[in-house]
Scaffold this active site. Sequence first.
Site, PDB file in Angstrom:
ATOM      1  N   ASN A   1      -0.714  10.274  -5.878  1.00  0.00           N
ATOM      2  CA  ASN A   1      -1.213  10.423  -4.505  1.00  0.00           C
ATOM      3  C   ASN A   1      -0.988  11.826  -3.923  1.00  0.00           C
ATOM      4  OD1 ASN A   1      -0.581   7.216  -4.663  1.00  0.00           O
ATOM      5  ND2 ASN A   1      -2.338   7.658  -3.345  1.00  0.00           N
TER       6      ASN A   1
ATOM      7  N   GLU B   1     -10.679  -0.832  -9.710  1.00  0.00           N
ATOM      8  CA  GLU B   1      -9.381  -1.197  -9.131  1.00  0.00           C
ATOM      9  C   GLU B   1      -9.500  -2.493  -8.333  1.00  0.00           C
ATOM     10  OE1 GLU B   1      -5.671   1.009  -6.896  1.00  0.00           O
ATOM     11  OE2 GLU B   1      -7.674   1.833  -6.608  1.00  0.00           O
TER      12      GLU B   1
ATOM     13  N   GLU C   1     -10.677   9.569  -4.939  1.00  0.00           N
ATOM     14  CA  GLU C   1     -10.644   8.712  -3.753  1.00  0.00           C
ATOM     15  C   GLU C   1     -10.581   9.520  -2.462  1.00  0.00           C
ATOM     16  OE1 GLU C   1      -6.656   6.758  -2.536  1.00  0.00           O
ATOM     17  OE2 GLU C   1      -6.541   6.895  -4.711  1.00  0.00           O
TER      18      GLU C   1
ATOM     19  N   LYS D   1      -1.623  -0.388 -12.806  1.00  0.00           N
ATOM     20  CA  LYS D   1      -1.355   0.952 -12.285  1.00  0.00           C
ATOM     21  C   LYS D   1      -0.100   0.935 -11.432  1.00  0.00           C
ATOM     22  CE  LYS D   1      -3.935   3.142  -9.115  1.00  0.00           C
ATOM     23  NZ  LYS D   1      -5.235   3.608  -8.607  1.00  0.00           N
TER      24      LYS D   1
ATOM     25  N   GLY E   1       0.789  -1.222   0.000  1.00  0.00           N
ATOM     26  CA  GLY E   1       0.000   0.000   0.000  1.00  0.00           C
ATOM     27  C   GLY E   1       0.823   1.274   0.000  1.00  0.00           C
TER      28      GLY E   1
ATOM     29  N   GLU F   1      -3.308   9.922 -11.831  1.00  0.00           N
ATOM     30  CA  GLU F   1      -4.277   9.949 -10.736  1.00  0.00           C
ATOM     31  C   GLU F   1      -3.778  10.834  -9.595  1.00  0.00           C
ATOM     32  OE1 GLU F   1      -6.133   6.554  -7.744  1.00  0.00           O
ATOM     33  OE2 GLU F   1      -5.604   6.037  -9.810  1.00  0.00           O
TER      34      GLU F   1
ATOM     35  N   TYR G   1      -3.011  -0.878   6.807  1.00  0.00           N
ATOM     36  CA  TYR G   1      -4.399  -0.907   6.332  1.00  0.00           C
ATOM     37  C   TYR G   1      -5.335  -1.271   7.487  1.00  0.00           C
ATOM     38  CZ  TYR G   1      -3.490  -0.395   1.300  1.00  0.00           C
ATOM     39  OH  TYR G   1      -3.176   0.078   0.060  1.00  0.00           O
TER      40      TYR G   1
ATOM     41  N   HIS H   1     -12.133   3.781  -7.098  1.00  0.00           N
ATOM     42  CA  HIS H   1     -10.962   3.444  -6.294  1.00  0.00           C
ATOM     43  C   HIS H   1     -11.342   2.258  -5.409  1.00  0.00           C
ATOM     44  CE1 HIS H   1      -8.880   3.932  -2.288  1.00  0.00           C
ATOM     45  NE2 HIS H   1      -7.864   3.813  -3.099  1.00  0.00           N
ATOM     46  N   ALA H   2     -10.392   1.359  -5.218  1.00  0.00           N
ATOM     47  CA  ALA H   2     -10.624   0.248  -4.283  1.00  0.00           C
ATOM     48  C   ALA H   2      -9.314  -0.063  -3.586  1.00  0.00           C
ATOM     49  CB  ALA H   2     -11.170  -0.973  -5.012  1.00  0.00           C
ATOM     50  N   GLY H   3      -9.274  -1.157  -2.840  1.00  0.00           N
ATOM     51  CA  GLY H   3      -8.057  -1.471  -2.103  1.00  0.00           C
ATOM     52  C   GLY H   3      -8.308  -2.503  -1.029  1.00  0.00           C
TER      53      GLY H   3
ATOM     54  N   LYS I   1       2.577   3.404  -8.874  1.00  0.00           N
ATOM     55  CA  LYS I   1       2.709   4.611  -8.053  1.00  0.00           C
ATOM     56  C   LYS I   1       3.935   5.417  -8.483  1.00  0.00           C
ATOM     57  CE  LYS I   1      -0.757   3.607  -5.294  1.00  0.00           C
ATOM     58  NZ  LYS I   1      -1.908   4.495  -5.055  1.00  0.00           N
TER      59      LYS I   1
ATOM     60  N   ASP J   1     -15.002   6.483  -3.943  1.00  0.00           N
ATOM     61  CA  ASP J   1     -14.463   5.568  -2.940  1.00  0.00           C
ATOM     62  C   ASP J   1     -15.630   5.186  -2.030  1.00  0.00           C
ATOM     63  OD1 ASP J   1     -11.752   4.755  -1.260  1.00  0.00           O
ATOM     64  OD2 ASP J   1     -13.431   5.271   0.030  1.00  0.00           O
TER      65      ASP J   1
ATOM     66  N   ASP K   1       2.926   4.514  -1.073  1.00  0.00           N
ATOM     67  CA  ASP K   1       2.971   5.435  -2.203  1.00  0.00           C
ATOM     68  C   ASP K   1       3.756   6.674  -1.795  1.00  0.00           C
ATOM     69  OD1 ASP K   1       1.114   7.453  -1.037  1.00  0.00           O
ATOM     70  OD2 ASP K   1      -0.438   5.951  -1.365  1.00  0.00           O
TER      71      ASP K   1
ATOM     72  N   ASP L   1      -0.095   7.007 -10.673  1.00  0.00           N
ATOM     73  CA  ASP L   1      -0.807   7.593  -9.526  1.00  0.00           C
ATOM     74  C   ASP L   1       0.194   8.296  -8.615  1.00  0.00           C
ATOM     75  OD1 ASP L   1      -2.363   8.160  -7.313  1.00  0.00           O
ATOM     76  OD2 ASP L   1      -2.988   6.085  -6.948  1.00  0.00           O
TER      77      ASP L   1
END
Length: 453
Positions: A254, A388, A307, A222, A28, A278, A38, A357-359, A224, A330, A30, A252
């Site tokens: 961020n 995503e 997001e 995708k 996760g 992104e 998370y 957006h997902a994760g 980062k 999101d 970035d 992306d």
Amino acid sequence: MSSSRENLKVVAVDVKDIRFPTSLQSDGSDAMHTDPDYSCAYVTVRLASGLEGDGLTFTNGRGTEIVVQAVKSLSHVLLGQVVSDIYKDFATFWRSITSEGQIRWIGPEKGVTHLATAAIINALWDLWGKLSNKPVWRLLADLEPEALLSVIDFRYITNCVTKEEALELLKKGQVGKEKRIETLLKTGYPCYTTQAGWLGYPDEKIRELAQKYLDMGYTVFKVKVGKNLQDDIKRCELLRSIIGYDRTLMVDANQVWEVQQAIDWMKELAKFKPLWIEEPTSPDDVLGHAEIARALKPLGIAVATGEMCCNRVLFKQFLQAKALEYCQIDSARIGGVNEILSVYLMAHKLGVKVCPHAGGVGLCEMVQHLQMWDFVSLSGTSEGKVVEFVDQQHEHFVNPCVIKNAHYTAPLAPGYSTTMKPESIAAYEYPNGSEWQSLFAKGLFVDPRKASS
């Protein structure tokens, strides 16, 4: 009150702080969030009958306890209510929780209070799905247009889409709906992966994961970017060397760049033919995104964001200002399903594609329902759209999302796919869970109960 109504009364709103130690492996990571753990604020709404609905809002570790407290502060709005009354006029309930006379002051409709609102609202949708014995995407698809509109608060967005216009869009979406449901059940909904692109991963891991997902049928990836231009060039070169140029790549940042910096940086990455950049700058900077979008359009690079977009009003401005070409809702950032539906309506009216957006920690589980509803009942197409997919924490859910041939398969279990396994809650509730006790004992994390003030 009849016994059936009595059974539908909310008797408890419970909230837990659930965290996973993802920072240990740079999962996760970035340019902005270098060491995320998370996590989620996990809400359970229990009825007098014993039936429970589970909802969550995604967080990144530290700070989850603040969202948990906000849920507790808002729970009085829900306790004692009969949920069938809420569902008959969901927009009014939604407004009551976002307009709570004193708590609204510390939002309004943004930040911690809105994250807490999303967790509560998501739990109510999970509960509604279970009461109806339908997955949430099907519950939404089966609602008549007028009933669907009754869940949406149109305050502040009528200069973009009115209730009457929204009704017209939804009525048009009824045409061919059953055929699209058949298609969805048969083939699912296309997705892309970010799993090979985390900024903290070494080259070898990126190479290995990119090949793995390529072999699994993924055609959209995708990566980062944003910390170091030369590193970004090498990472994009690496990914392109594996996936080729006949597949799609997105980048992306961020939120780390200034507006001109974003333009200059992307000119350097343009040779890798990214579909979009992104979150190139501050998530609140509508005009900055519009400037970037105009500058990059001749290069064939689109702007995607959303997001971290805090509510439907900011989305409205992004859409009206042509500041994004891909709208990224999101499932936990704004006020749950109700508010997200309004963003889909605005985007559809203005001809902007929604690519959610997902994760980790349930984001994929929830967002699949929303995009499937859009396909079935609103836009009627998945052309040029992808959801995503991040392959993390799914094993902790009772009904995890299932990917086949780089497509989300349509969930069949009732609810919003947000119920976590009891053993996962027992292991990862912070700070008392068994996994956290083990991590503290190993010295990998500091026990907050023993840390000096």
